[in-house]
Design a protein around this motif. Structure first.
Motif, short mmCIF file in Angstrom:
data_model
loop_
_atom_site.label_atom_id
_atom_site.label_comp_id
_atom_site.label_asym_id
_atom_site.label_seq_id
_atom_site.Cartn_x
_atom_site.Cartn_y
_atom_site.Cartn_z
N THR A 1 -4.33 -4.79 3.39
CA THR A 1 -3.44 -5.07 4.93
C THR A 1 -2.16 -3.72 4.83
O THR A 1 -2.43 -3.17 6.23
CB THR A 1 -2.55 -6.22 4.19
N GLU A 2 -2.08 -3.37 3.98
CA GLU A 2 -1.01 -1.73 4.47
C GLU A 2 -1.81 -0.99 4.42
O GLU A 2 -0.90 -0.15 5.32
CB GLU A 2 -0.17 -1.90 2.62
N PHE A 3 -3.05 -0.60 3.61
CA PHE A 3 -4.04 0.74 4.20
C PHE A 3 -4.41 0.65 5.94
O PHE A 3 -4.63 1.31 6.40
CB PHE A 3 -5.29 0.29 3.76
N GLU A 4 -5.05 -0.74 5.94
CA GLU A 4 -5.48 -0.76 7.61
C GLU A 4 -3.85 -0.20 8.81
O GLU A 4 -4.14 0.53 9.20
CB GLU A 4 -5.50 -2.50 7.46
N GLN B 1 -6.38 -10.35 -6.37
CA GLN B 1 -7.55 -10.65 -5.20
C GLN B 1 -6.36 -10.39 -4.19
O GLN B 1 -6.66 -9.54 -3.28
CB GLN B 1 -8.62 -11.69 -5.37
N SER B 2 -5.23 -11.43 -4.63
CA SER B 2 -4.30 -11.36 -3.63
C SER B 2 -3.37 -9.78 -3.06
O SER B 2 -2.77 -8.88 -2.40
CB SER B 2 -2.81 -12.62 -3.94
N GLU B 3 -3.47 -9.15 -4.77
CA GLU B 3 -3.17 -7.68 -4.50
C GLU B 3 -4.04 -7.06 -3.82
O GLU B 3 -3.53 -5.88 -2.86
CB GLU B 3 -2.87 -7.44 -5.55
N PHE B 4 -5.09 -7.21 -3.42
CA PHE B 4 -6.01 -6.32 -3.02
C PHE B 4 -5.48 -6.68 -1.45
O PHE B 4 -5.78 -5.12 -0.63
CB PHE B 4 -7.10 -6.40 -3.53
N GLU B 5 -5.65 -7.87 -0.98
CA GLU B 5 -5.76 -8.00 -0.01
C GLU B 5 -4.31 -7.27 0.45
O GLU B 5 -4.43 -7.19 1.94
CB GLU B 5 -6.25 -9.58 0.48
N LYS B 6 -3.43 -7.80 -0.27
CA LYS B 6 -1.91 -7.09 0.26
C LYS B 6 -2.18 -5.26 0.49
O LYS B 6 -1.93 -4.36 1.49
CB LYS B 6 -1.41 -7.75 -0.84
N LEU B 7 -2.82 -4.66 -0.05
CA LEU B 7 -3.23 -3.42 -0.39
C LEU B 7 -4.27 -3.12 1.07
O LEU B 7 -3.48 -2.03 1.52
CB LEU B 7 -3.41 -2.97 -1.77
N PHE C 1 -1.77 1.33 7.69
CA PHE C 1 -1.41 3.32 7.60
C PHE C 1 -2.25 3.22 8.61
O PHE C 1 -1.86 5.03 8.89
CB PHE C 1 -1.37 3.53 5.74
N LYS C 2 -3.74 3.45 8.00
CA LYS C 2 -4.46 4.21 8.99
C LYS C 2 -3.88 4.29 10.81
O LYS C 2 -5.12 5.10 11.64
CB LYS C 2 -5.93 3.73 8.88
N ASN C 3 -3.76 3.05 10.83
CA ASN C 3 -3.74 2.69 11.99
C ASN C 3 -2.61 3.50 13.10
O ASN C 3 -3.06 4.08 14.09
CB ASN C 3 -3.55 1.43 12.97
N SER C 4 -1.77 3.18 11.85
CA SER C 4 -0.73 4.47 12.58
C SER C 4 -0.76 5.75 12.16
O SER C 4 -0.63 6.84 12.95
CB SER C 4 1.00 4.28 11.26
N VAL C 5 -1.35 6.62 11.66
CA VAL C 5 -2.56 8.12 11.59
C VAL C 5 -2.95 7.84 12.61
O VAL C 5 -2.75 8.89 13.34
CB VAL C 5 -3.13 7.94 9.79
N SER C 6 -3.85 6.97 13.08
CA SER C 6 -4.35 6.94 14.32
C SER C 6 -4.06 7.19 15.25
O SER C 6 -4.28 8.09 16.64
CB SER C 6 -5.44 5.99 14.68
N ALA C 7 -2.73 6.21 15.95
CA ALA C 7 -1.81 6.15 17.04
C ALA C 7 -1.31 7.77 17.04
O ALA C 7 -0.67 8.08 17.79
CB ALA C 7 -1.14 5.30 16.58
N ASN C 8 -0.40 8.41 15.66
CA ASN C 8 -0.41 9.55 16.12
C ASN C 8 -0.61 10.59 15.75
O ASN C 8 -0.62 12.13 15.61
CB ASN C 8 0.85 9.88 14.72
#
Length: 142
Positions: A109-112, A101-107, A114-121
């Motif tokens: 957060t990283e995906f979010e 669950q902790s690993e999932f939450e970490k992934l 990445f998604k925000n970075s993609v959306s910004a660019n």
């Protein structure tokens, strides 16, 4: 008192001779073959023997006399060990699940991020086409 024991009565034994054997077997049964020794003849799987010198009850199992109380103690210990082992396995699964669950939450957060970075660019196809058209127009104007 020496060991009592079961006496086999043959079908050919005359009825008048059977009565003492029947009475002996009856007494042996109700007293669990009580005595200071184990019976040695006509042994049957599952039969009981109360050792009056030890004040312990034994049962014939797999060809040996087993102290019922000690056997029960061992069964209880084995059951307790099995329960502890089962709880340890459950704890291990729970801890692994929490780690997952902790690993999932970490992934997540990283995906979010990445998604925000993609959306910004991100440049939409329409915006990109407009920029290309603008560039062509400026080139044509020169």
């Amino acid at each position: 008192m020496a060991a009592q024991g079961y006496k086999e009565i043959q079908l050919t034994t005359p009825l008048k001779d059977s009565l003492p054997l029947i009475l002996h077997n009856d007494e042996a049964s109700i007293t669990c073959s009580a005595g200071i020794e184990f019976p040695e003849e006509n042994l049957k799987e599952g039969m009981l023997c109360f050792r009056s010198d030890l004040q312990r009850l034994f049962q014939r199992r797999r060809g040996v006399w087993v102290d019922i109380l000690a056997s029960l103690d061992n069964d209880i210990i084995e059951l307790g060990e099995a329960i502890v082992e089962a709880f340890n396995e459950v704890d291990e699964v729970v801890l692994k699940t929490k780690a997952d669950q902790s690993e999932f939450e970490k992934l997540k957060t990283e995906f979010e991020a990445f998604k925000n970075s993609v959306s910004a660019n991100y440049v939409s196809k329409a915006e990109l086409q407009a920029q290309i058209d603008e560039a062509y127009a400026s080139l044509a104007g020169t």
